[in-house]
Scaffold this motif. Structure first.
Motif, short mmCIF file in Angstrom:
data_model
loop_
_atom_site.label_atom_id
_atom_site.label_comp_id
_atom_site.label_asym_id
_atom_site.label_seq_id
_atom_site.Cartn_x
_atom_site.Cartn_y
_atom_site.Cartn_z
N ASN A 21 -18.20 -28.06 -22.45
CA ASN A 21 -17.94 -29.50 -22.41
C ASN A 21 -18.35 -30.14 -21.09
O ASN A 21 -17.98 -31.26 -20.80
N GLU A 22 -19.05 -29.39 -20.27
CA GLU A 22 -19.45 -29.93 -18.99
C GLU A 22 -20.32 -31.17 -19.19
O GLU A 22 -21.22 -31.20 -20.04
N GLU A 23 -20.03 -32.22 -18.47
CA GLU A 23 -20.79 -33.47 -18.62
C GLU A 23 -22.25 -33.26 -18.24
O GLU A 23 -22.60 -32.45 -17.40
N ASN A 24 -23.11 -34.04 -18.92
CA ASN A 24 -24.56 -34.01 -18.68
C ASN A 24 -25.14 -32.62 -18.92
O ASN A 24 -26.09 -32.21 -18.27
N SER A 25 -24.54 -31.89 -19.85
CA SER A 25 -25.05 -30.56 -20.16
C SER A 25 -25.16 -30.42 -21.67
O SER A 25 -24.22 -30.71 -22.39
N ILE A 26 -26.31 -30.02 -22.12
CA ILE A 26 -26.54 -29.91 -23.56
C ILE A 26 -25.96 -28.60 -24.08
O ILE A 26 -25.24 -28.56 -25.07
N CYS A 27 -26.27 -27.51 -23.43
CA CYS A 27 -25.86 -26.18 -23.90
C CYS A 27 -24.68 -25.61 -23.11
O CYS A 27 -24.30 -24.46 -23.32
N GLY A 28 -24.13 -26.36 -22.19
CA GLY A 28 -23.08 -25.83 -21.36
C GLY A 28 -23.65 -25.06 -20.18
O GLY A 28 -24.84 -24.73 -20.13
N GLN A 29 -22.80 -24.78 -19.21
CA GLN A 29 -23.28 -24.07 -18.03
C GLN A 29 -22.12 -23.35 -17.36
O GLN A 29 -20.96 -23.58 -17.67
N MET A 30 -22.47 -22.45 -16.47
CA MET A 30 -21.47 -21.71 -15.72
C MET A 30 -20.91 -22.61 -14.61
O MET A 30 -21.67 -23.19 -13.84
N VAL A 31 -19.59 -22.74 -14.58
CA VAL A 31 -18.94 -23.55 -13.55
C VAL A 31 -17.94 -22.67 -12.80
O VAL A 31 -17.43 -21.68 -13.34
N ILE A 32 -17.66 -23.04 -11.58
CA ILE A 32 -16.71 -22.30 -10.74
C ILE A 32 -15.33 -22.95 -10.89
O ILE A 32 -15.17 -24.13 -10.64
N LYS A 33 -14.36 -22.17 -11.34
CA LYS A 33 -12.99 -22.64 -11.43
C LYS A 33 -12.11 -21.70 -10.61
O LYS A 33 -12.50 -20.60 -10.27
N GLU A 34 -10.91 -22.17 -10.31
CA GLU A 34 -10.02 -21.39 -9.46
C GLU A 34 -8.72 -21.09 -10.18
O GLU A 34 -8.26 -21.86 -11.03
N ASN A 35 -8.16 -19.94 -9.86
CA ASN A 35 -6.83 -19.59 -10.35
C ASN A 35 -6.03 -18.96 -9.22
O ASN A 35 -6.57 -18.55 -8.19
N LEU A 36 -4.73 -18.92 -9.42
CA LEU A 36 -3.86 -18.31 -8.43
C LEU A 36 -3.97 -16.79 -8.48
O LEU A 36 -4.05 -16.21 -9.56
N LEU A 37 -3.99 -16.19 -7.32
CA LEU A 37 -3.88 -14.73 -7.21
C LEU A 37 -2.59 -14.45 -6.46
O LEU A 37 -2.45 -14.80 -5.29
N ILE A 38 -1.64 -13.85 -7.14
CA ILE A 38 -0.32 -13.59 -6.57
C ILE A 38 -0.11 -12.08 -6.48
O ILE A 38 -0.24 -11.37 -7.48
N GLU A 39 0.20 -11.61 -5.27
CA GLU A 39 0.39 -10.18 -5.02
C GLU A 39 1.80 -9.96 -4.46
O GLU A 39 2.24 -10.70 -3.60
N LEU A 40 2.45 -8.94 -4.96
CA LEU A 40 3.78 -8.60 -4.48
C LEU A 40 3.80 -7.12 -4.10
O LEU A 40 3.61 -6.25 -4.94
N ARG A 41 4.01 -6.86 -2.82
CA ARG A 41 4.02 -5.49 -2.31
C ARG A 41 5.40 -5.16 -1.75
O ARG A 41 6.00 -5.97 -1.06
N ASP A 42 5.90 -3.97 -2.09
CA ASP A 42 7.21 -3.56 -1.58
C ASP A 42 7.14 -2.12 -1.07
O ASP A 42 6.15 -1.41 -1.29
N THR A 43 8.19 -1.71 -0.38
CA THR A 43 8.29 -0.34 0.14
C THR A 43 9.41 0.39 -0.58
O THR A 43 10.17 1.14 0.02
N GLY A 44 9.51 0.15 -1.90
CA GLY A 44 10.61 0.70 -2.68
C GLY A 44 10.37 2.11 -3.17
O GLY A 44 9.55 2.86 -2.63
N ILE A 45 11.07 2.48 -4.24
CA ILE A 45 11.05 3.84 -4.75
C ILE A 45 9.73 4.18 -5.42
O ILE A 45 9.41 5.36 -5.61
#
Length: 810
Positions: free
Chosen positions: A384-408
């Motif tokens: 659905n990218e504007e001004n694109s007939i066949c579509g194109q690759m676009v850069i999008k962002e998402n959250l990267l959430i990391e949780l590190r512990d020193t547990g068992i």
């Protein structure tokens, strides 16, 4: 020309006049031979077509193979001159079995073993005259095909000629098709080939029938399993709803004790009850989520929210638990990169974070837990990218959430099972921990429902690392968190800061927050910090730092006192140096901080873990706001200042500290306002009535929607009282608080009925109580004219906000 017209009209040949009698006879003979040849070819073609149809019909065997075998035998008899046709199965463990027997004088289908059949045995009878004994074999080199001439058959007591063709399944002999003729019969190659084709098609048909039978059995099993799962999910959902109703009332009633005069033992007991109630409610909600996820009835919302506020609020809820276990809880995020506002489902994101943090705190005995939040770019094909007939690759962002512990940690052999519902690791390790083993399963389902992925890496006794991606929609205007930095004055931003903390991850997290300040140094020991301060003082003849953050623990009290006093000695005016102690949220550290504040004096503050951007901003603003405040810097006074500031700056929380005279005056005003409470559950209704009464409002109740509508419709039109034979005198109803699910009429139907009345009754505010996600009900709220909602369990502070909002004097 006439010749061509004649041939076009259907003539087969022609003669040119004059012609002789010889020419005529020759031409007639030739045409007769051609005609016979055409008929022969046509006959062969018809036979070939019939064979094709026969073979195709054999392939379409139904589930009843025996009936299909009889049809095959009939078709063989119709095409091959013979006395009888047998289809025999090969059973290795028992005697061979006649599946079908067809004779030219009658049709019979028998499913009997050979020891009860007129043909007693095939190849196993040891009597003098053996059945199907090969006396004279015709020449035949084709595998799986046997020709017998002059064979004595016991059941008919005569000699016959036999053509036998194997039926093979998966390279094994399933059985044979056997055809009988009179002795010394000749078997044509075309007949042998036809029977072999029929045998091959029969083999395919048996295979298809077996597969169909297996698939049917599997479909039945799958359908049975699906029905069982749906039944279990429904039972879980119903049971959870039944459990949650009294739990909501219990949690709500506990909130009534807040602010009352209780002794220490009573407060401790209420705290235990409150904690237990919250745990049970969390488990019940998790079970409901599992039921929804398995039934694929859970959908994600998409609304704008403050990302940092959600993350900080979530990690802050685990600060007390981590502090009680002396665990460093660290939030690590780059405020210059992280967007301020995003669109997604905040409640589900918070749910995933809460489950992961809860497990980390639960299974970590010592050390640290660090939550890292960053942005991750990804390539997406956008049609659905504007001004694109066949579509194109676009850069999008998402959250990267990391949780590190020193547990068992988690046993690597068990990691593949952690995402399954109701699964837990080594019970000898976790038996002292509460939980049902469904948290990680819910996390995985929610993350994948959002379009992300979640993974884990762990090692026993060395901790775990969970990380997941969460798709968010960035707003057109990207608000960076660094804009919050602008609330600080220019003079404050020029301050020089020293951080002394033994944990490297704590220092690094604070450096990310404070990198916009003029000068920030961080050291792991007090000696390094003092050395840096002295070197700067000697070189520039002025104090090196204006603000100092020092990690305070039970085992470094003397060291911290010595460092604080020495740093104050390096300042021109010791009271200008602001010293902030970083402490755990527990009684031991709180008492220690209070003792140190009294000893070192001067401008002193505290910062409780986990350290967040909001806490740091509040600290700096509080420093500037109170720089001329001469009141003593006791521990209690500092806590009060921080609490006052956070209350004043939080736009979403109503002012909760009211003087006695003001409170009394408010109650006198609210006594003239009545709230109609509608709930069919007596415990929940009593809880709501108690809370509303405590807030100073009068109440009236109904246990079903129809009774509520009748109450509203029958209230006085000109004064504040109502009298009838059915109801006692009632004040005028100012607001309706109703449950969604009610007998006779639902809360939505109640709202529609009231909105259809005449003003001013039709304008009364209507608030619904619900345990369901608001996004699922938003459209119903709008359609039925509902003004607002309250989530269960109902707590008095939330109730006060909503009542103040809709019927408060301001």
């Amino acid at each position: 020309m006439n010749l061509l017209l004649g041939l076009d009209k259907g003539a087969d040949d022609y003669l040119v006049k004059p012609f002789s009698s010889r020419e005529l006879i020759t031409r007639i003979r030739a045409n007769i031979e051609l005609s016979l040849l055409r008929r022969k070819i046509l006959f062969q073609l018809c036979k070939q077509e019939e064979v094709k149809q026969l073979l195709f019909s054999i392939t379409l065997f139904g589930s009843n193979i025996n009936e299909s075998f009889l049809d095959v035998a009939k078709e063989i008899h119709r095409r091959l001159p013979c006395e009888r046709i047998l289809i025999v199965s090969n059973n290795e463990s028992k005697s061979n079995k006649i599946v079908t027997l067809y004779e030219d004088f009658e049709s019979i289908t028998q499913n009997i073993t050979l020891n009860t059949s007129p043909l007693t045995e095939i190849g196993n009878n040891k009597s003098k005259s053996q059945t199907f004994t090969k006396l004279k074999e015709c020449s035949n080199n084709k595998p799986g095909i046997d020709l017998y001439s002059d064979v004595y058959c016991d059941n008919v007591h005569k000699i016959v000629s036999i053509l036998s063709v194997e039926i093979r399944l998966n390279n094994d002999v399933w059985g044979w098709i056997k055809v009988h003729r009179s002795p010394n019969s000749i078997w044509l190659e075309s007949e042998i080939e036809l029977l072999q084709q029929i045998s091959n098609q029969t083999s395919l048909a048996i295979t298809c029938a077996n597969l169909l039978k297996e698939n049917t059995a599997k479909e039945i099993q799958l359908k049975t399993a699906e029905i069982a799962n749906n039944t279990i999910s429904q039972i879980l959902a119903n049971t959870s709803h039944e459990l949650r109703t009294p739990l909501n009332a219990l949690v709500g009633l506990l909130s009534l004790f807040e602010g009352t005069n209780l002794n220490t033992d009573q407060k401790d007991m209420l705290s235990i009850i409150s904690h237990a109630s919250d745990v049970i409610l969390l488990i019940v909600n998790d079970i409901l989520d599992v039921a929804k996820l398995e039934a694929q009835k859970l959908t994600l919302a998409n609304r704008t929210f403050d990302l940092l506020e959600l993350i900080e609020g979530t990690i802050e809820t685990f600060g007390k638990k981590a502090s009680d276990k002396k665990i460093e809880l660290i939030l690590n995020c780059d405020i210059d990169i992280l967007p301020r506002y995003v669109k997604s489902d905040p409640e589900r994101l918070k749910q995933v974070l809460s489950h992961l943090l809860s497990n980390a705190v639960k299974f970590t005995k010592k050390g640290e837990i660090m939550l890292t939040v960053s942005m991750q770019s990804r390539e997406v094909f956008d049609k659905n990218e504007e001004n694109s007939i066949c579509g194109q690759m676009v850069i999008k962002e998402n959250l990267l959430i990391e949780l590190r512990d020193t547990g068992i940690g988690i046993d690597p052999e068990y990691i593949q099972h952690v995402w399954k519902s109701f699964s837990q690791g080594d019970t000898s390790i976790i038996k002292n921990q509460d939980g049902t083993g469904i948290g990680l399963s819910i996390c995985k389902s929610l993350v994948e429902l959002n379009g992300g992925e979640i993974k884990v890496k762990s090692q026993l006794e060395k901790g775990s690392k969970f990380w997941f991606t969460w798709n968010v929609e960035l707003l057109s205007k990207k608000f960076s968190l660094e804009t919050q930095f602008n609330v600080l004055s220019y003079a404050l931003r020029q301050k020089r800061i020293l951080i002394i903390h033994p944990i490297e991850d704590v220092r690094n997290a604070m450096l990310k927050y404070l990198k916009k300040f003029e000068k920030v140094d961080a050291f792991d020991t007090v000696d390094k910090g003092i050395s840096a301060a002295k070197s700067y003082k000697e070189l520039h003849d002025r104090p090196a730092y204006d603000i100092v953050f020092i990690g305070l623990y039970e085992n470094n009290e003397e060291e911290v006192i010595k460092t604080a006093l020495e740093l104050r000695g390096l300042s021109m005016n010791s009271n200008d140096l602001v010293i902030t102690f970083i402490v755990f949220q527990n009684n031991e550290e709180n008492e220690l901080a209070e003792k140190l504040i009294e000893k070192i004096g001067g401008t002193t503050s505290i910062l409780c873990t986990p350290i967040t951007w909001k806490k740091l901003i509040n600290q700096f603003v509080l420093m500037e706001k109170n720089k001329n405040d001469k009141s003593p810097y006791t521990y209690t006074n500092i806590l009060k200042r921080i609490a006052d500031y956070e209350r004043d700056t939080n736009q979403n929380i109503c002012e909760d500290i009211i003087g006695r005279e003001s409170k009394s005056r408010t109650r006198n005003i609210t006594r003239n306002k009545c709230v109609l409470c509608v709930d069919n559950d007596s415990i929940s209704l009593e809880n709501t009535l108690q809370q509303i009464s405590k807030l100073g409002y009068s109440t009236v109740s109904a246990t079903n929607g129809q009774a509520a509508v009748k109450l509203v419709d029958s209230e006085p039109k000109s004064d504040n009282t109502y009298s009838s034979n059915s109801y006692a005198e009632l004040p005028k109803i100012s607001l309706i608080l109703t449950e969604c699910n009610l007998p006779i009429m639902s809360g939505f139907d109640v709202s529609r009925a009231i909105r259809a009345m005449r003003p001013p009754i039709s304008n009364v505010p209507i608030i619904v109580l619900t345990t369901l996600p608001v996004e699922e009900l938003r459209n119903k709220f709008i359609e039925s004219g509902i003004n607002d909602y309250l989530a269960k369990p109902l707590k008095i502070e939330e109730l006060e906000k909503i009542l103040t909002k809709w019927i408060g004097d301001n």
